[in-house]
Design an enzyme around this catalytic site. Structure first.
Site, PDB file in Angstrom:
ATOM      1  CG  HIS A 129      40.835  44.087  35.852  1.00  0.00           C
ATOM      2  ND1 HIS A 129      41.376  44.455  37.434  1.00  0.00           N
ATOM      3  CD2 HIS A 129      40.393  42.975  36.246  1.00  0.00           C
ATOM      4  CE1 HIS A 129      40.338  44.771  37.411  1.00  0.00           C
ATOM      5  NE2 HIS A 129      39.467  44.028  37.003  1.00  0.00           N
TER       6      HIS A 129
ATOM      7  CG  HIS B 128      34.828  39.485  32.143  1.00  0.00           C
ATOM      8  ND1 HIS B 128      36.201  38.374  32.205  1.00  0.00           N
ATOM      9  CD2 HIS B 128      35.236  40.000  33.679  1.00  0.00           C
ATOM     10  CE1 HIS B 128      36.780  38.363  33.366  1.00  0.00           C
ATOM     11  NE2 HIS B 128      36.460  39.098  34.009  1.00  0.00           N
TER      12      HIS B 128
END
Length: 482
Positions: A212, A252
């Site tokens: 991430h 996001h």
């Protein structure tokens, strides 16, 4: 342009708790106007490790004030950077004397967005820019530019592009897409503010996260661009839709801490408390994106109502990426497809399709070629196992898929493809039955077969090792010694 590098001494225009004043890198309270747009360049001030808001913006101020919740309960703990790195008050589990606070050997100091921008931007060097694409010239070479010409190709190698851009793949790719879709001209965007906004987004991703991070965000943004090019969407989306989709894709997973929602909940993380254990990470990504939008002033020239609508719709897109709500969105999408009543002229239906597109982009790794998909699989598993190691260390109970001693990449990926990826992309192919959709489903099938093959090899190897160990135990002692 002359820039004052000394921090101005300004009177506080609101009562500030002592713990906030003592926090290095906390909020900069200022009575001056926004960072950009000050009539006097000497009014510019450096960011001190957090977002600097105008004193009149109560909502934005509140959002950043939330970051100080941890300060009150963790006296003596020094944070490595601002953001949402999960903090656990391990005094719940151990006494203070039993805790060993380890300091990373690598001292990571975050270059503040304005500081880095000030040093690198052509604008502050007084270089005139005659073409919107010239802003890219200083940042990456001809090979990267050549790759951007094929940014709509599903085989786009984001890892190679990130190397060619020296780790600036998210900034470079997103700026290019804004230009490619004509958003800069259509919305009359200030390129300097756009550049600064994208730099801040990239910096607020944690590069130490194996998965991430900003490269994942760039990959999702590239996938979203591919979906926006599909005939059904290309013929119906508006510039507003494209703008929201690209911003939502880029942000996001903004400020992702590298652990999942159950981890934050069971450690009583302040984000879990703030968002009442519901879509904790997604809410944080959305609110972080809103903070950067307001700080950058990128859309300050738009009416307030439009800016508020933008923030709400970006939030709806980002919240749709909550994997725990997959069945909710998938059932709604499937019911529309079964009835055949999806009308892309209807704003609500079009927004649902964009939500599904972002969901697809977020978990499209198994739909890439094996060479790319395998790298993503290894990275996400590494992040899972790292969380499991933390949970073991502090006796928290290891989360599913996070135990490196009982799980394998192959097992995780096969389950992920079977229960999440294939159902989602099957419905997407029903909506958009194109060559790209069939290519993605084809890659899923091939990659799943490859992981099953590796799984069989691993199982066979383990059986062989077990048999060898058993035979060794059955051999007479003298034979084993000889």
């Amino acid at each position: 342009m002359e820039v004052c590098y000394q921090l101005p001494v300004l009177p506080l225009d609101r009562p500030v708790p002592q713990h906030v004043l003592s926090r290095r890198g906390a909020i900069s309270f200022s009575s001056s106007s926004a960072l950009f747009g000050c009539p006097n360049p000497r009014q510019l001030s450096q960011r001190r490790g957090a977002i600097s808001y105008d004193s009149s913006d109560q909502t934005a101020l509140y959002i950043r004030m939330l970051g100080d919740v941890r300060v009150r309960s963790r006296a003596g703990f020094e944070s490595e950077r601002r953001g949402s790195h999960p903090y656990i008050d391990f005094r719940i589990f151990h006494s203070q004397s039993e805790i060993e606070v380890s300091v990373s050997a690598r001292n990571i100091r975050r270059l503040l967005s304005f500081q880095r921008y000030l040093r690198s931007s052509r604008f502050f060097r007084g270089t005139a820019v005659s073409n919107s694409l010239n802003i890219l010239d200083d940042d990456y070479n001809g090979q990267a530019k050549c790759m951007l010409e094929k940014v709509g190709n599903w085989n786009f190698d984001i890892f190679l592009f990130d190397r060619l851009t020296n780790g600036n793949s998210l900034v470079s790719l997103t700026f290019h897409l804004f230009s490619l879709h004509g958003l800069i001209e259509y919305f009359h965007l200030d390129m300097m503010k756009l550049r600064r906004f994208l730099v801040m987004i990239q910096e607020d991703y944690h590069s130490q996260n194996p998965y991430h991070n900003a490269v994942h965000a760039a990959d999702v943004t590239q996938a979203m661009h591919c979906y926006l090019k599909e005939p059904k969407l290309a013929n119906s989306v508006t510039p507003w839709d494209i703008l929201l989709s690209l911003i939502a894709a880029a942000t996001h997973d903004l400020d992702h801490p590298g652990v999942n929602q159950p981890f934050l909940i069971k450690t009583n993380h302040y984000l879990a408390t703030l968002y009442k254990n519901t879509s904790v990470l997604e809410n944080h990504h959305w609110r972080s994106a809103v903070g950067l939008l307001r700080e950058s002033g990128l859309f300050s020239h738009l009416p307030l109502e439009s800016r508020q609508q933008m923030e709400t719709q970006i939030g709806a897109l980002i919240l749709a990426t909550d994997i725990s709500r997959q069945n909710e969105y998938l059932s709604l999408f499937r019911s529309h497809l079964d009835r055949g009543d999806l009308c892309l002229e209807d704003t609500r239906h079009r927004h649902l399709v964009l939500q599904m597109a972002l969901k697809c982009a977020d978990i499209c790794n198994p739909c890439r070629t094996w060479e790319l998909s395998k790298q993503w699989s290894e990275k996400v598993t590494e992040e899972f196992f790292h969380q499991g190691d933390i949970e073991k260390k502090y006796h928290l109970g290891v989360s599913p898929l996070c135990d490196r001693h009982t799980e394998s990449i192959a097992n995780i990926q096969i389950g992920f493809m079977t229960y999440l990826v294939e159902p989602l992309f099957t419905e997407w192919a029903r909506f958009s039955n194109t060559r790209l959709s069939q290519t993605m489903l084809g890659h899923v099938g091939l990659n799943k077969a490859s992981w099953k093959g590796l799984q069989r090899e691993q199982s066979s190897s383990e059986d062989t090792d077990a048999a060898f160990e058993l035979n060794s135990q059955l051999l007479p002692q003298e034979n084993r010694l000889s």
